[in-house]
Design an enzyme around this catalytic site. Structure first.
Site, mmCIF file in Angstrom:
data_model
loop_
_atom_site.group_PDB
_atom_site.id
_atom_site.type_symbol
_atom_site.label_atom_id
_atom_site.label_comp_id
_atom_site.label_asym_id
_atom_site.label_seq_id
_atom_site.Cartn_x
_atom_site.Cartn_y
_atom_site.Cartn_z
ATOM 1 N N ASP A 78 4.374 -2.215 0.389
ATOM 2 C CA ASP A 78 3.115 -1.913 -0.304
ATOM 3 C C ASP A 78 3.357 -0.929 -1.439
ATOM 4 O O ASP A 78 2.621 0.043 -1.603
ATOM 5 C CB ASP A 78 2.091 -1.350 0.693
ATOM 6 C CG ASP A 78 0.653 -1.487 0.181
ATOM 7 O OD1 ASP A 78 0.432 -2.304 -0.733
ATOM 8 O OD2 ASP A 78 -0.233 -0.791 0.710
ATOM 9 N N GLY A 95 -8.225 4.876 0.866
ATOM 10 C CA GLY A 95 -7.361 3.712 0.774
ATOM 11 C C GLY A 95 -7.841 2.623 1.717
ATOM 12 O O GLY A 95 -8.945 2.684 2.259
#
Length: 484
Positions: free
Chosen positions: A238, A120
């Site tokens: 997010d 990520g």
């Protein structure tokens, strides 16, 4: 959705402090009143494969407060000092389990490539097995080149040490040896939602309709916990398909809390912050002004719900220009009922309930409204999606045509146009919840959302009634997707 300003995908310096620690609140049904919840205690142990999903009952979420300004320091001593300051409601020090770098290197066989499972914005993730217990875990090694490594690391540890829900990933522990920053989570065997929606290999079967609604309802419940149970509310900031991890039986859990931020309190309507997140998922008002509210998360949820329904990516540069942005492509289609079946993921091959498709699209449409005030509260989204998830679709008994406008789909559309409704059965139908005539001033999308919410509430009322009239019946007052 319009043009957004450029923004970083990693944590950056912000005008105001945004690291937090808090006091563990009481957990409903537990002994000791204000004692730290059993879920937080479990997070600091390593028993059970994957850390064990938290399947508790109602919770009183912890009270969260700001961490000291010293959190901006990058030294190892500062990190350990901040983590040691974490206390429960009784003043007892609490923390997740601490690991040495040597332990985690051994768990991942020195971070071998065959243990690598993903990457990520903050670092690489490996699958590992802890020595001694044999517990299978996911270990995220933060990128040491990141400008805000300590900051993201602290937010993640502190948030997940305090917030516990069956739709939030469990933090097992962390490592803060020298300049090493690693986070240890329960292992989610099915990967992320993104893995099951986009760029599927030819031999992988797409998610069926029931599973998609189950995931949507569970993910919404995770957001509801953050928005409505935590005090003050936590804005996830997010929310995207790659941050929704899937356990056994596709049980969804939100992960990656490095960008999480406390929401407005008192008479404040928003918090102002530097724009952070992922392009394609950010609410327009947040992307343009930096003004953040819980409705910013609702917008992002709407984008993910559209991904679940359509099978499309939030941003897809491989498509024609007018179709690259999922929201921009979808919005015009909402205005023409005849085009709604064309929005369904071709991978479903027509195997979806027409009424359920309309209602799911209606919820998504309301979530991605340009004006934040027009978006529903996440609690209303949970009510609507819990009902939709409870209505199991059987493709063998209720076939749907693969061609939009033909067969069963065409007949359903015809009935919808004649009735001016969302395709639900008449109020006299014995197998549908009580329905009422909604105000004519509502447009189709608003009416569909209101109907879905109303059906969900009526369905829950019937469950409650059944539970009280039968002494032997053990009926959950929550939806059957509470564990999914």
């Amino acid at each position: 959705m319009g043009c957004f300003p450029c923004f970083d995908s990693r944590m950056g310096e912000e005008e105001e402090e945004e690291l937090y620690y808090g006091k563990g609140g009481a957990r409903g049904g537990g002994n000791g009143g204000g004692a730290l919840s059993a879920a937080a205690a479990a997070a600091s142990s390593s028993s059970g494969v994957g850390g064990g999903g938290w399947e508790g009952t109602s919770t009183a979420a912890p009270r969260v407060e700001k961490i000291s300004a010293g959190a901006r320091g990058r030294g190892n001593a500062t990190v350990k000092k901040e983590l040691s300051a974490l206390k429960d409601a009784n003043g007892n020090v609490i923390s997740a389990q601490t690991f040495t770098f040597r332990q985690l290197a051994a768990a991942t066989r020195n971070f071998r490539e065959e243990c690598f499972i993903g990457e990520g914005g903050f670092g690489r993730v490996y699958k590992g097995r802890l020595d001694g217990t044999g517990q299978i875990v996911a270990i995220k090694q933060l990128n040491r080149d990141g400008t805000q490594g300590n900051k993201e690391f602290l937010v993640e540890v502190l948030m997940l040490s305090l917030l516990h829900h069956q739709n939030l990933v469990n933090l097992v522990g962390y490592c803060a040896d020298g300049d090493q920053r690693l986070l240890v989570y329960e292992y989610m065997p099915l990967g992320s939602l993104e893995d099951h929606l986009h760029d599927l290999p030819p031999d992988k079967v797409p998610l069926d309709w029931n599973t998609r609604m189950k995931i949507a309802a569970g993910a919404a419940k995770g957001l509801e916990y953050l928005h409505d149970k935590a005090q003050p509310p936590v804005i996830y900031r997010d929310f995207k398909s790659s941050n929704i991890l899937l356990g056994e039986d596709f049980h969804p859990k939100l992960s990656d809390f490095g960008l999480a931020k406390l929401g407005p309190v008192g008479d404040k309507s928003h918090v102002s912050t530097r724009v952070m997140g992922t392009y394609g998922y950010c609410a327009p008002e947040y992307a343009m002004t930096g003004q953040l509210t819980v409705k910013s998360d609702v917008y992002s949820f709407g984008v993910v719900l559209l991904e679940l329904i359509t099978g499309r990516k939030a941003i897809d540069s491989t498509r024609p220009h007018v179709e690259q942005n999922l929201v921009s492509w979808a919005r015009p289609l909402f205005n023409d009922r005849r085009k709604l079946p064309k929005m369904a993921d071709p991978g479903l091959e027509g195997r979806y309930p027409m009424r359920g498709l309309y209602q799911a699209l209606a919820v998504a449409s309301m979530c991605i409204q340009s004006e934040a005030a027009s978006r529903p509260l996440i609690a209303d989204v949970v009510t609507a999606l819990s009902y939709l998830a409870s209505q199991k679709y059987d493709p063998n008994t209720t076939p749907s045509s693969k061609k939009a406008g033909g067969g069963e789909a065409g007949r359903a559309l015809s009935r919808n146009d004649e009735a001016g409704s969302s395709g639900h059965k008449s109020p006299s139908s014995k197998d549908s919840p009580r329905e009422q005539q909604l105000p004519g001033i509502l447009n189709d999308r608003e009416r569909m959302v209101a109907e879905a919410k109303m059906w969900g509430e009526n369905w829950r009322e019937k469950r409650r009634a059944a539970a009280t009239t039968s002494s032997n019946a053990q009926v959950s007052l929550d939806s059957p997707t509470e564990t999914g």
